[in-house]
Design an enzyme around this catalytic site. Structure first.
Site, PDB file in Angstrom:
ATOM      1  N   LYS A  44       0.824  -1.206   0.000  1.00 33.98           N
ATOM      2  CA  LYS A  44       0.000   0.000   0.000  1.00 33.98           C
ATOM      3  C   LYS A  44       0.866   1.266   0.000  1.00 33.98           C
ATOM      4  O   LYS A  44       0.623   2.200  -0.766  1.00 33.98           O
ATOM      5  CB  LYS A  44      -0.946  -0.021   1.214  1.00 33.98           C
ATOM      6  CG  LYS A  44      -1.947  -1.165   1.188  1.00 33.98           C
ATOM      7  CD  LYS A  44      -2.940  -1.092   2.332  1.00 33.98           C
ATOM      8  CE  LYS A  44      -2.292  -1.351   3.665  1.00 33.98           C
ATOM      9  NZ  LYS A  44      -1.752  -2.731   3.798  1.00 33.98           N
ATOM     10  N   THR A  45       1.877   1.290   0.847  1.00 28.39           N
ATOM     11  CA  THR A  45       2.775   2.451   0.883  1.00 28.39           C
ATOM     12  C   THR A  45       3.552   2.579  -0.426  1.00 28.39           C
ATOM     13  O   THR A  45       3.763   3.683  -0.935  1.00 28.39           O
ATOM     14  CB  THR A  45       3.746   2.330   2.069  1.00 28.39           C
ATOM     15  OG1 THR A  45       2.993   2.203   3.285  1.00 28.39           O
ATOM     16  CG2 THR A  45       4.648   3.549   2.161  1.00 28.39           C
ATOM     17  N   ASP A  68      -1.243   6.805   6.279  1.00 33.76           N
ATOM     18  CA  ASP A  68      -1.193   5.381   6.592  1.00 33.76           C
ATOM     19  C   ASP A  68      -2.032   5.112   7.841  1.00 33.76           C
ATOM     20  O   ASP A  68      -2.175   5.990   8.703  1.00 33.76           O
ATOM     21  CB  ASP A  68       0.259   4.965   6.834  1.00 33.76           C
ATOM     22  CG  ASP A  68       0.444   3.459   6.744  1.00 33.76           C
ATOM     23  OD1 ASP A  68      -0.503   2.763   6.317  1.00 33.76           O
ATOM     24  OD2 ASP A  68       1.529   2.972   7.105  1.00 33.76           O
ATOM     25  N   THR A  72      -5.500  -1.325   7.084  1.00 30.86           N
ATOM     26  CA  THR A  72      -5.523  -2.785   7.185  1.00 30.86           C
ATOM     27  C   THR A  72      -6.877  -3.276   7.687  1.00 30.86           C
ATOM     28  O   THR A  72      -7.138  -4.470   7.665  1.00 30.86           O
ATOM     29  CB  THR A  72      -4.427  -3.275   8.153  1.00 30.86           C
ATOM     30  OG1 THR A  72      -4.598  -2.620   9.426  1.00 30.86           O
ATOM     31  CG2 THR A  72      -3.045  -2.941   7.609  1.00 30.86           C
ATOM     32  N   ARG A  88       6.518  -8.292   1.790  1.00 35.85           N
ATOM     33  CA  ARG A  88       7.375  -7.834   2.890  1.00 35.85           C
ATOM     34  C   ARG A  88       8.039  -9.013   3.590  1.00 35.85           C
ATOM     35  O   ARG A  88       9.221  -8.962   3.934  1.00 35.85           O
ATOM     36  CB  ARG A  88       6.558  -7.011   3.891  1.00 35.85           C
ATOM     37  CG  ARG A  88       7.383  -6.494   5.079  1.00 35.85           C
ATOM     38  CD  ARG A  88       6.545  -5.634   5.988  1.00 35.85           C
ATOM     39  NE  ARG A  88       6.136  -4.407   5.313  1.00 35.85           N
ATOM     40  CZ  ARG A  88       5.126  -3.657   5.712  1.00 35.85           C
ATOM     41  NH1 ARG A  88       4.402  -4.015   6.757  1.00 35.85           N
ATOM     42  NH2 ARG A  88       4.822  -2.548   5.056  1.00 35.85           N
TER      43      ARG A  88
END
Length: 338
Positions: free
Chosen positions: A62-63, A107, A156, A215
């Site tokens: 997302k980032t 975020d 999230t 990640r």
């Protein structure tokens, strides 16, 4: 080791591996196509792009996508997070410095305070910031016009977003876990950027144990790289990857020590359940929220665990995978007392 939550030592490492253009971003084809159309349309008009809300589990990009949006629009990105904006003045100070067409990334947007969120409504919909000047009977509201900008929110937990805030975003996109093939390409790309010698079989083995999360794949690649450098000839092949990941206690499904403790508690200690979340947390000395948000979703995706009104229940597949003899639970269709 395999929690998708970003650790402090991961930030600098991930920044070097993040793609900066949509064409370099692997996976999420529906998200990429929607963003590509919206970005191209905004560039042709020379206007700000619609506000974007990115939803999905941690670690899926997302980032990274927020940075790509700014890069493709040819503008800068101002980044903050929900927990940081604790007061109205915090958000006011950030928004007064926003520039035309700039990307404003928030975020964990679901963690905004309610009074801060109300200030954001007018900024997102009308590009207007209402500021209260003074106190008491002499207080008055001053409306400040903002340049048209693009807000990108990441969350999230989409269910925790209020309906008024969610409705302000013109583009709501959900990111899904990655398949093994896509993760393999991500591991190979990261290996090239890190100048690590890695075979296709080694990359596939790391991808297989990454729980569908880039990640985690990059984090495991770091550990396998260290193992290959110290215990092998520096090349990550299938055998080296398996040996390193086994040493880390990450099995073929990507389950680590905490996952195995959770399943051992349910399967062995409580005969497959049902057992309450707080009981599992106390048994393995872990926080209930961590179990519910980080570990349980993946165990449920694998079909090892079910949530029921009475508690957590292990499935037949879990008994077979962990090689635990199946014992019928009381209260089922066939009660062993009769």
């Amino acid at each position: 080791m395999i929690s998708p939550t970003q650790q402090d030592d991961d930030r600098q490492f991930e920044a070097a591996l993040r793609p900066t253009h949509l064409d370099d971003f692997s996976g999420q084809p529906h998200v990429k196509e929607n963003l590509k159309i919206a970005i191209e349309a905004a560039n042709q008009r020379g206007d700000a792009m619609d506000h974007v809300l990115l939803c999905g589990p941690p670690g899926l990009g997302k980032t990274t996508l927020a940075g790509i949006i700014a890069q493709e629009l040819g503008v800068t990105m101002d980044q903050t997070s929900g927990p940081v904006l604790q007061k109205k003045l915090d958000l006011t100070g950030v928004l007064t410095n926003v520039r035309p067409r700039q990307v404003f990334f928030v975020d964990e947007i679901h963690r905004l305070m309610s009074d801060v969120e109300e200030i954001l409504y007018g900024a997102l919909e009308d590009f207007r910031l209402d500021i209260l000047i003074g106190t008491g009977p002499g207080a008055r509201t001053h409306s400040m016009k903002l340049p048209r900008f693009t807000a990108v929110g990441a969350t999230t937990r989409q269910g925790l977003l209020s309906a008024p805030l969610r409705s302000r975003f013109g583009l709501v996109l959900r990111l899904d876990p990655y398949d093994e093939e896509t993760l393999t390409r991500i591991v190979e790309r990261s290996g090239r950027l890190l100048e690590v010698s890695i075979t296709p079989e080694g990359a596939q083995e790391i991808a297989r144990r990454s729980r569908g999360t880039p990640r985690i794949a990059n984090r495991l690649l770091r550990r396998v790289r260290d193992f290959a450098q110290v215990r092998a000839n520096g090349t990550i092949d299938l055998e080296v990857a398996q040996a390193a990941l086994n040493l880390l206690k990450v099995d073929r499904y990507g389950l680590d020590e905490v996952d195995q403790k959770i399943m051992a508690t349910v399967l062995v200690k409580y005969a497959g359940g049902p057992v309450g979340l707080s009981t599992i947390a106390a048994s393995i000395d872990e926080q209930p929220d961590t179990i519910e948000e980080v570990y349980e979703p993946y165990l449920m995706q694998l079909g090892f665990l079910d949530r029921t009104p009475r508690g957590r229940v292990a499935t037949q597949r879990a008994f077979e995978y962990f090689d635990v003899p199946f014992r019928p639970r009381f209260g089922g269709a066939q009660n062993p007392l009769f």
